[in-house]
Scaffold this motif. Structure first.
Motif, mmCIF file in Angstrom:
data_model
loop_
_atom_site.group_PDB
_atom_site.id
_atom_site.type_symbol
_atom_site.label_atom_id
_atom_site.label_comp_id
_atom_site.label_asym_id
_atom_site.label_seq_id
_atom_site.Cartn_x
_atom_site.Cartn_y
_atom_site.Cartn_z
ATOM 1 N N GLU A 1 10.755 58.194 28.143
ATOM 2 C CA GLU A 1 11.193 58.990 26.992
ATOM 3 C C GLU A 1 10.247 58.819 25.810
ATOM 4 O OE1 GLU A 1 15.142 60.000 24.287
ATOM 5 O OE2 GLU A 1 15.247 58.422 25.811
ATOM 6 N N TRP B 1 12.220 63.525 13.040
ATOM 7 C CA TRP B 1 13.147 62.842 13.937
ATOM 8 C C TRP B 1 12.440 62.078 15.055
ATOM 9 C CZ3 TRP B 1 13.366 64.063 19.184
ATOM 10 C CH2 TRP B 1 12.698 65.228 19.573
ATOM 11 N N ASP C 1 11.653 58.233 14.327
ATOM 12 C CA ASP C 1 12.901 57.463 14.282
ATOM 13 C C ASP C 1 13.472 57.269 15.680
ATOM 14 O OD1 ASP C 1 12.731 57.270 11.555
ATOM 15 O OD2 ASP C 1 14.108 58.929 11.155
ATOM 16 N N LYS C 2 13.390 58.311 16.485
ATOM 17 C CA LYS C 2 13.904 58.207 17.852
ATOM 18 C C LYS C 2 13.095 57.198 18.657
ATOM 19 C CE LYS C 2 16.431 59.352 21.407
ATOM 20 N NZ LYS C 2 17.849 58.942 21.494
ATOM 21 N N LEU D 1 8.256 61.856 23.985
ATOM 22 C CA LEU D 1 8.358 62.133 22.554
ATOM 23 C C LEU D 1 6.998 62.101 21.867
ATOM 24 C CD1 LEU D 1 11.520 59.965 21.828
ATOM 25 C CD2 LEU D 1 11.396 62.464 21.672
ATOM 26 N N SER E 1 13.974 53.674 17.895
ATOM 27 C CA SER E 1 15.286 53.227 18.380
ATOM 28 C C SER E 1 15.270 52.849 19.860
ATOM 29 C CB SER E 1 16.326 54.334 18.160
ATOM 30 O OG SER E 1 16.123 55.410 19.073
#
Length: 352
Positions: A23, A7, A10-11, A27, A14
């Motif tokens: 952020e 995940w 992909d995050k 991540l 985006s």
């Protein structure tokens, strides 16, 4: 076999790196960490910051400081502070309090070692190195570097972080590079600046490398641990600090081996749903007590081990700090430490 749950990539994909850089940094840096990786990153990172006489003087001091007397405690405090900053970001109150403790520590030690914390370029190098570490490590391991989004985010994240630190006498940090590429360029220029070998810097770096090996490798494999850490370190840093380079075969094979291991982990393991710092913060008091006990044991056994390994280094015959190593190791705690410093260091990290 079930496909691993992914995940994080992909995050990141985006998000907008110019708006969501905090952020994205969180991540890309706060997951897939454990004690081994935290210690490994520390060992690959910190020796690059003490290649100057003034930098190493403020760390080794007269008797080894914490890199000798509380070696694993220092790793834990540094690693947990970094993990806290990476996860919460430069605008969070927890980060602000942690960095203010770091600034106060620098003020404290600047009184004992005037001038050691006055060099603006040392701060910029530390920030630039922090922003580019994973990109440069991946390239060294033969892997693609970080993505363009991650580069933009790293540059902006550490730009904001640079505003939180100050040099000696409260001087703001200036001259932060204008792009990720300029961060890399700054690092390479700093690293390739010819410098003499500070005797205390040799001891600081060897203590950091030895602590990593002492903690994670059984005695018969200490040689392998040293080859690994040297193979992954900057050749310029090893040369400046008077540390032998890795064997040529180790220099060729071990970075690729580490790259393969990391690739396997990223490809075949689920992305963690919890960050390293979140795991640490939700530990029970008993779990924290167990970790502190393990660290205390390592701290207690390390000084004598290190002294026996390095007191008679033939390359540093006549060095007063190498000569005094056995006596320094026999003292129970660095004479340079006091309760004020201990409290500041606790506030900078997460394992209270």
């Amino acid at each position: 076999m079930n496909k691993p749950k992914k995940w994080i990539a992909d995050k990141i994909e985006s998000l907008d790196p110019y708006k969501d850089y905090i952020e994205i940094w969180r991540l890309s840096s706060s997951y897939r960490l454990n004690d081994f990786m935290q210690n490994f990153i520390y060992a690959l990172t910190f020796p690059n910051f003490i290649v100057t006489d003034w930098g190493s003087k403020a760390v080794w001091r007269e008797d080894g400081g914490k890199v000798l007397h509380q070696s694993t405690s220092r790793v834990e405090q540094t690693g947990s502070a970094n993990a806290l900053w990476w996860f919460y970001g430069p605008n969070d109150e927890r980060t602000l309090k942690s960095i203010e403790s770091i600034n106060k520590l620098h003020v404290y030690w600047a009184k004992k070692y005037p001038g050691a914390f006055s060099y603006n370029e040392d701060y910029i190098y530390t920030l630039a190195f922090s922003a580019t570490t994973m990109h440069r490590l991946k390239l060294k391991m033969g892997a693609p570097g970080i993505s363009e989004k991650e580069k933009i985010a790293a540059h902006l994240f550490w730009r904001d972080m640079s505003k939180l630190f100050y040099a000696e006498n409260g001087q703001p940090i200036t001259g932060y590079p204008n792009s990720f590429e300029e961060l890399v360029e700054f690092c390479e220029q700093y690293e390739n600046t010819p410098r003499p070998t500070p005797e205390r810097a040799n001891l600081v770096a060897n203590a950091i490398y030895e602590q990593f090996v002492f903690r994670f490798f059984p005695p018969p494999l200490h040689w392998f641990g040293h080859q690994l850490i040297r193979a992954m370190s900057l050749p310029t840093t090893l040369k400046t600090l008077g540390i032998d380079p890795p064997d040529p075969m180790a220099a060729e094979i071990l970075p690729k081996l580490m790259g393969y291991i990391f690739w396997q982990m990223e490809e075949n393991a689920d992305d963690p749903t919890e960050s390293y710092i979140e795991e640490r913060l939700r530990m029970s008091s008993e779990e924290k007590k167990s970790i502190r006990s393990e660290i205390k044991d390592l701290d207690g056994r390390f000084p004598e081990h290190f002294a026996q390994q390095y007191k008679d280094d033939p390359k540093f015959i006549g060095c007063p700090y190498h000569a005094a190593l056995e006596a320094a190791a026999s003292s129970k705690k660095s004479n340079s430490e006091d309760n004020f410093v201990d409290e500041l260091e606790k506030k900078a990290g997460a394992l209270d």
